[in-house]
Design an enzyme around this catalytic site. Structure first.
Site, PDB file in Angstrom:
ATOM      1  N   CYS A 150      -7.546   4.547   7.275  1.00 15.33           N
ATOM      2  CA  CYS A 150      -6.581   3.665   6.616  1.00 15.33           C
ATOM      3  C   CYS A 150      -5.609   3.110   7.634  1.00 15.33           C
ATOM      4  O   CYS A 150      -4.836   3.864   8.237  1.00 15.33           O
ATOM      5  CB  CYS A 150      -5.839   4.436   5.528  1.00 15.33           C
ATOM      6  SG  CYS A 150      -4.692   3.424   4.590  1.00 15.33           S
TER       7      CYS A 150
ATOM      8  N   CYS B  20      -4.418  -3.779   2.526  1.00 13.67           N
ATOM      9  CA  CYS B  20      -5.343  -2.851   3.177  1.00 13.67           C
ATOM     10  C   CYS B  20      -5.376  -3.180   4.666  1.00 13.67           C
ATOM     11  O   CYS B  20      -5.749  -4.290   5.043  1.00 13.67           O
ATOM     12  CB  CYS B  20      -6.742  -2.965   2.577  1.00 13.67           C
ATOM     13  SG  CYS B  20      -7.973  -1.875   3.348  1.00 13.67           S
TER      14      CYS B  20
ATOM     15  N   ASN C 160       0.870  -1.174   0.000  1.00  8.01           N
ATOM     16  CA  ASN C 160       0.000   0.000   0.000  1.00  8.01           C
ATOM     17  C   ASN C 160       0.907   1.224   0.000  1.00  8.01           C
ATOM     18  O   ASN C 160       1.663   1.433   0.958  1.00  8.01           O
ATOM     19  CB  ASN C 160      -0.845   0.027   1.271  1.00  8.01           C
ATOM     20  CG  ASN C 160      -2.325  -0.122   1.049  1.00  8.01           C
ATOM     21  OD1 ASN C 160      -3.048  -0.298   2.004  1.00  8.01           O
ATOM     22  ND2 ASN C 160      -2.810  -0.045  -0.158  1.00  8.01           N
TER      23      ASN C 160
END
Length: 272
Positions: A68, A216, A12
């Site tokens: 996040c 994620c 990510n």
């Protein structure tokens, strides 16, 4: 001109900046563009906080603000190296509340970072999702003529877990349809999950506002909760994705902790 730092956590990748006074939601799509900008899965902004040691704002590549987990761990390492915090354990204000982090920093470009992610919320209203009842775990959903069983919950961001990883054609066809399904008025990320054992799962990820991503953090938490509540896994599970692995601890009250690497990639100046 904008000075930025590029970081990544299990694939990510993020553009990380400091400061206020800019329309970050408008700048995020330009900065995140893979061909015309710096390229990233999102934009992280480090700011002062009145309630924690530092504040994080996160923007998806489409400009929407979100939570996040991998971004939180990157921002934690960034804040420590930039001297925005006084030590390796501190609090970060996020869109979903204040979260504790711990950075195992050896002074290099990469570190293991643990983040307390708060409690998973099983209420459809928290996602939000248009399902009856007080939880949406194992409920049927019609998508493009198929009847799917979905497990939808919030871990700071909206996630929908499906057990079983489809072939390439079904993944590319169904994932965006699930993201934009009328059942999810603010869209949802989609996590196709294969259970490997009592302590291990594999996931392929379609993030809302992004598309397919290599990892994620909040999604790994959602997968861990869904798999645990379905009886497939124990309270600690390693979540493997294309970008690497995260370890998620699920407490009896559904409090979550995620641990994994975060790393600096490079610094630059954007002139767009």
């Amino acid at each position: 001109m904008l000075t930025f730092t590029k970081m990544q956590a299990v694939g990510n990748d993020f553009i990380v900046v400091e400061g206020e006074g800019r329309d970050w939601s408008t700048l995020a799509p330009a900065l995140a563009s893979r061909r015309f900008g710096a390229g990233s899965d999102g934009l992280l902004v480090a700011l002062p906080s009145a309630t924690a040691d530092v504040r994080m704002r996160m923007y998806n590549p489409d400009g929407t603000e979100d939570d996040c987990g991998n971004g939180l761990r990157c921002l934690a390492l960034f804040a420590l190296h930039r001297g925005l915090v006084s030590g390796p354990e501190f609090a970060v204000e996020t869109i979903s509340g204040v979260k504790r982090v711990h950075v195992e920093d050896a002074g290099g470009p990469e570190a293991s970072v643990t983040a307390e992610m708060g409690r998973a919320n099983l209420s459809p209203a928290a996602v939000p999702a248009r399902f009856p009842g007080d939880r949406a775990l194992g409920v049927p959903l019609e998508v493009d003529g198929e009847r799917l069983e979905v497990h939808t919950l919030s871990t700071g961001s909206a996630h929908t877990v499906l057990f079983g990883i489809p072939d390439e054609a079904r993944f590319q066809r169904l994932s965006p349809l699930l993201e934009h399904h009328p059942a999810f008025p603010e869209r949802t990320s989609v996590l196709w999950t294969q259970v490997l054992g009592r302590d291990s799962v594999r996931v392929r990820i379609w993030e809302r506002g992004v598309g397919e991503t290599l990892a994620c953090g909040t999604g790994a938490c959602a997968v861990a909760v869904a798999a645990h509540l379905a009886g497939y896994t124990e309270g600690r599970v390693t979540v493997h994705s294309a970008g690497g692995s995260l370890t998620v601890d699920v407490a009896p009250d559904l409090s979550l902790r995620v641990t994994g690497p975060a790393a600096f990639v490079y610094s630059g100046v954007w002139s767009g």
